[in-house]
Design a protein around this motif. Structure first.
Motif, PDB file in Angstrom:
ATOM      1  N   LEU A  37      -0.391  -0.252  18.195  1.00  0.00           N
ATOM      2  CA  LEU A  37      -1.194  -1.441  17.932  1.00  0.00           C
ATOM      3  C   LEU A  37      -0.311  -2.483  17.262  1.00  0.00           C
ATOM      4  O   LEU A  37       0.065  -2.344  16.098  1.00  0.00           O
ATOM      5  N   ASP A  38       0.052  -3.521  18.003  1.00  0.00           N
ATOM      6  CA  ASP A  38       0.955  -4.540  17.482  1.00  0.00           C
ATOM      7  C   ASP A  38       0.239  -5.520  16.556  1.00  0.00           C
ATOM      8  O   ASP A  38      -0.938  -5.832  16.747  1.00  0.00           O
ATOM      9  N   ASN A  39       0.980  -6.004  15.563  1.00  0.00           N
ATOM     10  CA  ASN A  39       0.437  -7.016  14.652  1.00  0.00           C
ATOM     11  C   ASN A  39       0.363  -8.380  15.343  1.00  0.00           C
ATOM     12  O   ASN A  39       1.167  -8.693  16.213  1.00  0.00           O
ATOM     13  N   THR A  40      -0.608  -9.173  14.951  1.00  0.00           N
ATOM     14  CA  THR A  40      -0.713 -10.566  15.396  1.00  0.00           C
ATOM     15  C   THR A  40      -0.916 -11.436  14.160  1.00  0.00           C
ATOM     16  O   THR A  40      -1.306 -10.944  13.096  1.00  0.00           O
ATOM     17  N   ASP A  41      -0.661 -12.717  14.294  1.00  0.00           N
ATOM     18  CA  ASP A  41      -0.877 -13.637  13.165  1.00  0.00           C
ATOM     19  C   ASP A  41      -2.337 -13.618  12.728  1.00  0.00           C
ATOM     20  O   ASP A  41      -2.642 -13.658  11.535  1.00  0.00           O
ATOM     21  N   LYS A  42      -3.234 -13.541  13.699  1.00  0.00           N
ATOM     22  CA  LYS A  42      -4.664 -13.505  13.395  1.00  0.00           C
ATOM     23  C   LYS A  42      -5.007 -12.255  12.588  1.00  0.00           C
ATOM     24  O   LYS A  42      -5.762 -12.317  11.606  1.00  0.00           O
ATOM     25  N   LEU A  43      -4.430 -11.137  12.989  1.00  0.00           N
ATOM     26  CA  LEU A  43      -4.698  -9.874  12.302  1.00  0.00           C
ATOM     27  C   LEU A  43      -4.192  -9.922  10.867  1.00  0.00           C
ATOM     28  O   LEU A  43      -4.898  -9.503   9.929  1.00  0.00           O
ATOM     29  N   VAL A  44      -2.989 -10.436  10.673  1.00  0.00           N
ATOM     30  CA  VAL A  44      -2.412 -10.514   9.333  1.00  0.00           C
ATOM     31  C   VAL A  44      -3.244 -11.438   8.442  1.00  0.00           C
ATOM     32  O   VAL A  44      -3.501 -11.128   7.270  1.00  0.00           O
ATOM     33  N   THR A  45      -3.705 -12.558   8.994  1.00  0.00           N
ATOM     34  CA  THR A  45      -4.545 -13.486   8.223  1.00  0.00           C
ATOM     35  C   THR A  45      -5.840 -12.814   7.779  1.00  0.00           C
ATOM     36  O   THR A  45      -6.260 -12.946   6.616  1.00  0.00           O
ATOM     37  N   LYS A  46      -6.479 -12.067   8.691  1.00  0.00           N
ATOM     38  CA  LYS A  46      -7.704 -11.336   8.342  1.00  0.00           C
ATOM     39  C   LYS A  46      -7.429 -10.304   7.255  1.00  0.00           C
ATOM     40  O   LYS A  46      -8.250 -10.101   6.349  1.00  0.00           O
ATOM     41  N   SER A  47      -6.284  -9.668   7.327  1.00  0.00           N
ATOM     42  CA  SER A  47      -5.937  -8.630   6.357  1.00  0.00           C
ATOM     43  C   SER A  47      -5.718  -9.224   4.972  1.00  0.00           C
ATOM     44  O   SER A  47      -6.108  -8.633   3.960  1.00  0.00           O
ATOM     45  N   ILE A  48      -5.069 -10.383   4.929  1.00  0.00           N
ATOM     46  CA  ILE A  48      -4.840 -11.047   3.645  1.00  0.00           C
ATOM     47  C   ILE A  48      -6.168 -11.454   3.009  1.00  0.00           C
ATOM     48  O   ILE A  48      -6.386 -11.266   1.800  1.00  0.00           O
ATOM     49  N   THR A  49      -7.065 -11.991   3.822  1.00  0.00           N
ATOM     50  CA  THR A  49      -8.391 -12.374   3.324  1.00  0.00           C
ATOM     51  C   THR A  49      -9.124 -11.148   2.806  1.00  0.00           C
ATOM     52  O   THR A  49      -9.755 -11.192   1.733  1.00  0.00           O
ATOM     53  N   ARG A  50      -9.045 -10.058   3.542  1.00  0.00           N
ATOM     54  CA  ARG A  50      -9.701  -8.813   3.135  1.00  0.00           C
ATOM     55  C   ARG A  50      -9.185  -8.364   1.772  1.00  0.00           C
ATOM     56  O   ARG A  50      -9.959  -8.030   0.875  1.00  0.00           O
ATOM     57  N   PHE A  51      -7.883  -8.372   1.628  1.00  0.00           N
ATOM     58  CA  PHE A  51      -7.263  -7.939   0.386  1.00  0.00           C
ATOM     59  C   PHE A  51      -7.664  -8.849  -0.773  1.00  0.00           C
ATOM     60  O   PHE A  51      -8.009  -8.382  -1.865  1.00  0.00           O
ATOM     61  N   ASP A  52      -7.613 -10.152  -0.538  1.00  0.00           N
ATOM     62  CA  ASP A  52      -7.936 -11.114  -1.590  1.00  0.00           C
ATOM     63  C   ASP A  52      -9.389 -11.010  -2.039  1.00  0.00           C
ATOM     64  O   ASP A  52      -9.723 -11.324  -3.189  1.00  0.00           O
ATOM     65  N   LEU A  53     -10.264 -10.571  -1.147  1.00  0.00           N
ATOM     66  CA  LEU A  53     -11.674 -10.381  -1.496  1.00  0.00           C
ATOM     67  C   LEU A  53     -11.906  -9.072  -2.246  1.00  0.00           C
ATOM     68  O   LEU A  53     -13.006  -8.816  -2.737  1.00  0.00           O
ATOM     69  N   GLY A  54     -10.873  -8.226  -2.298  1.00  0.00           N
ATOM     70  CA  GLY A  54     -10.992  -6.966  -3.031  1.00  0.00           C
ATOM     71  C   GLY A  54     -11.596  -5.836  -2.237  1.00  0.00           C
ATOM     72  O   GLY A  54     -11.985  -4.807  -2.810  1.00  0.00           O
ATOM     73  N   PRO A  60     -11.576  -2.593   0.143  1.00  0.00           N
ATOM     74  CA  PRO A  60     -10.629  -1.511   0.429  1.00  0.00           C
ATOM     75  C   PRO A  60     -10.323  -1.454   1.935  1.00  0.00           C
ATOM     76  O   PRO A  60     -11.064  -2.041   2.732  1.00  0.00           O
ATOM     77  N   PRO A  61      -9.238  -0.768   2.303  1.00  0.00           N
ATOM     78  CA  PRO A  61      -8.263  -0.113   1.420  1.00  0.00           C
ATOM     79  C   PRO A  61      -7.168  -1.090   1.021  1.00  0.00           C
ATOM     80  O   PRO A  61      -6.953  -2.083   1.702  1.00  0.00           O
ATOM     81  N   GLY A  62      -6.492  -0.797  -0.091  1.00  0.00           N
ATOM     82  CA  GLY A  62      -5.404  -1.676  -0.501  1.00  0.00           C
ATOM     83  C   GLY A  62      -5.000  -1.434  -1.939  1.00  0.00           C
ATOM     84  O   GLY A  62      -5.808  -0.988  -2.751  1.00  0.00           O
ATOM     85  N   LYS A  63      -3.731  -1.731  -2.237  1.00  0.00           N
ATOM     86  CA  LYS A  63      -3.188  -1.580  -3.583  1.00  0.00           C
ATOM     87  C   LYS A  63      -2.758  -2.945  -4.098  1.00  0.00           C
ATOM     88  O   LYS A  63      -2.542  -3.865  -3.313  1.00  0.00           O
ATOM     89  N   ASN A  64      -2.603  -3.038  -5.400  1.00  0.00           N
ATOM     90  CA  ASN A  64      -2.145  -4.293  -5.997  1.00  0.00           C
ATOM     91  C   ASN A  64      -0.775  -4.675  -5.441  1.00  0.00           C
ATOM     92  O   ASN A  64       0.165  -3.887  -5.481  1.00  0.00           O
ATOM     93  N   GLY A  65      -0.680  -5.878  -4.915  1.00  0.00           N
ATOM     94  CA  GLY A  65       0.596  -6.376  -4.439  1.00  0.00           C
ATOM     95  C   GLY A  65       1.004  -5.913  -3.059  1.00  0.00           C
ATOM     96  O   GLY A  65       2.109  -6.203  -2.606  1.00  0.00           O
ATOM     97  N   SER A  66       0.137  -5.196  -2.346  1.00  0.00           N
ATOM     98  CA  SER A  66       0.500  -4.697  -1.015  1.00  0.00           C
ATOM     99  C   SER A  66      -0.656  -4.880  -0.043  1.00  0.00           C
ATOM    100  O   SER A  66      -1.769  -4.416  -0.291  1.00  0.00           O
ATOM    101  N   TYR A  67      -0.354  -5.533   1.084  1.00  0.00           N
ATOM    102  CA  TYR A  67      -1.369  -5.757   2.109  1.00  0.00           C
ATOM    103  C   TYR A  67      -1.357  -4.664   3.182  1.00  0.00           C
ATOM    104  O   TYR A  67      -2.141  -4.713   4.121  1.00  0.00           O
ATOM    105  N   GLY A  68      -0.457  -3.694   3.064  1.00  0.00           N
ATOM    106  CA  GLY A  68      -0.243  -2.723   4.130  1.00  0.00           C
ATOM    107  C   GLY A  68      -1.484  -1.998   4.605  1.00  0.00           C
ATOM    108  O   GLY A  68      -1.783  -1.954   5.810  1.00  0.00           O
ATOM    109  N   ASP A  69      -2.231  -1.411   3.679  1.00  0.00           N
ATOM    110  CA  ASP A  69      -3.433  -0.657   4.062  1.00  0.00           C
ATOM    111  C   ASP A  69      -4.461  -1.565   4.731  1.00  0.00           C
ATOM    112  O   ASP A  69      -5.142  -1.154   5.677  1.00  0.00           O
ATOM    113  N   SER A  70      -4.578  -2.788   4.232  1.00  0.00           N
ATOM    114  CA  SER A  70      -5.526  -3.736   4.830  1.00  0.00           C
ATOM    115  C   SER A  70      -5.141  -4.059   6.269  1.00  0.00           C
ATOM    116  O   SER A  70      -5.999  -4.130   7.153  1.00  0.00           O
TER     117      SER A  70
END
Length: 228
Positions: free
Chosen positions: A127-144, A146-156
């Motif tokens: 499953l390749d990353n896309t800009d859209k996917l990364v943007t959604k993941s950042i929003t998910r992380f910023d909203l708190g 899960p899943p995710g750790k402080n300072g890392s967007y990887g799980d999101s």
């Protein structure tokens, strides 16, 4: 059966865990025989190769040290003490030989675990990353969420990738020892938020296992060995 194997699981086949590389071989065969479908977000590959050298270095650091027994005079007086000293010398010699052999395999990426992981990566549905996917993941992380750790967007990123690409109406089996995926109430059950989200968006369930051997034993108990 849709299966996602997290990065931390691959490293259990390098460290002191009881997991056998045989379990990775079983997973590969089950995927090839279409008993399961292995899904591999691009970030998992990146995380693995980014962290492999550090993990191996940490694991081999103590092994490479010579074992030095502090032998007091009262022990040296024993008739068996020369035998003990010789055993210690032989042990350190053997350890050094193993360390040299390991060094060659580490550098050439030909450890048994390396070979098994690379075969899994090659065969899995990527499953390749896309800009859209990364943007959604950042929003998910910023909203708190899960899943995710402080300072890392990887799980999101991995979770959003699975949400976006996996078929509806089919359960997902997560194999991870990362606490971000688990409930704070039942530490062996999937996080409640993730369970509700998957049900709402995919109309199916998500089930979590902390070890690959647990998943295979639960669903394919007949698979005693990869050969079978």
């Amino acid at each position: 059966m849709n299966v996602f194997i997290d990065t931390n699981i691959y490293f259990t086949f390098y460290n002191l865990s009881s997991e056998s590389i045989e379990e990775l071989k079983k997973a590969l065969i089950l995927h090839k025989e279409k008993k399961i479908t292995l899904w591999l977000p691009e970030l998992i590959i990146n995380e693995f190769w980014r962290n492999r050298a550090g993990e191996i270095g940490r694991l081999t650091k103590d092994f490479k040290k010579n074992i030095t027994l502090q032998i007091p005079q009262l022990v040296l007086a024993d008739e068996k003490s020369p035998e003990l000293i010789e055993i210690q010398k032989q042990l350190n010699k053997t350890k050094s030989e193993i360390a040299r052999n390991l060094e060659d395999k580490i550098l050439s990426e030909t450890l048994d675990a390396d070979i098994a992981v690379k075969e899994i990566f090659e065969a899995s549905n990527r499953l390749d990353n896309t800009d859209k996917l990364v943007t959604k993941s950042i929003t998910r992380f910023d909203l708190g969420n899960p899943p995710g750790k402080n300072g890392s967007y990887g799980d999101s990123v991995n979770w959003e990738s699975l949400l976006e690409n996996l078929p509806d109406d089919e359960d997902l089996y997560v194999v991870s020892n990362d606490g971000d995926y688990y409930s704070p109430v039942d530490t062996n059950a999937i996080n409640e938020y993730l369970a509700h989200e998957w049900q709402a968006k995919k109309e199916s369930k998500v089930i979590a296992y902390r070890r690959l051997s647990q998943f295979i034993a639960a669903h394919f108990p007949e698979a005693k060995t990869a050969a079978e």
